[in-house]
Enzyme design. Sequence first.
Site: not given
Length: 292
Positions: A171, A77
């Site tokens: 984003y 991760d």
Amino acid sequence: MPDAIPNTGFFAGKTVFITGASRGIGKEIALKLAKDGANIVVAAKTATTHPKLPGTIYTAAEEIEKAGGHALPCVVDVRDEVAVKAAVDAAVKRFGGIDILINNASAISLTNTEDTDMKRYDLMHSINTRGTYLLTKTCLPYMKKGKNPHILNISPPLDMDAKWFGPHVGYTMAKFGMSMCVLGHHEEFRPYGIAVNALWPLTAIWTSAMEFLSHGGDSAGNRKASIMSDSAYVILYQDSKMFTGNFLIDEEILKKHGVNDFKQYECVPGSSLIPDFFVPAKSYEARFGSKL
């Protein structure tokens, strides 16, 4: 049909660390380099099969080995500093160093401010910007010793046009953060001969994730991920001391290296291509013949 960019063997023995390499663009780049005999670190979270998305780090590693490469699957991760360090240490122990880093892992939410909860905002920024920075920082000591070392971020040109920010500012900020790493790191790492570049697709790219997000929709108008892997191959082949700080569009870099037939990359030949987000106006007009 032969590959538009044929394999040369240039990457044989080189060690390539790729985030988000269990599927999609990351895996496609891994397979292209594996054909040369590269060592590929498959760094992604997917250790078990997703109910709706095919592929894990282990199935990707199998494909890489079959293609001629050497694979090291690592559960990573990119938000987890301990996991990242463990994966980099494992790569160095297995292959002796790191020559290439591809920051491909990314999270997306095309939502406006009101509809973007902070958990999703934090996810995008932690994976896209912070994850890229963390991987770069962690790999840097080994890349200083690498052979023709390259860092390639899958991120767009820095275009401060409000149209890219208005619909999904959270984003855009996170994705442009990856590109800002290119802007800063290419200058910072110039004394070490480490190239830092960005690559972005001109059109939408069809992957299993795109199919999932579109609820099994049509791939018409999309290109195959192989256009990105061919582009990455060309970029990573360049002299790292000379070719750095570039924000590259896949079709444009391939044209400069002799590719003129782009129909081979179309998912549905003859369909009208869908431009990707963040494509600069000049690139859009050159390809589509009209203004954005």
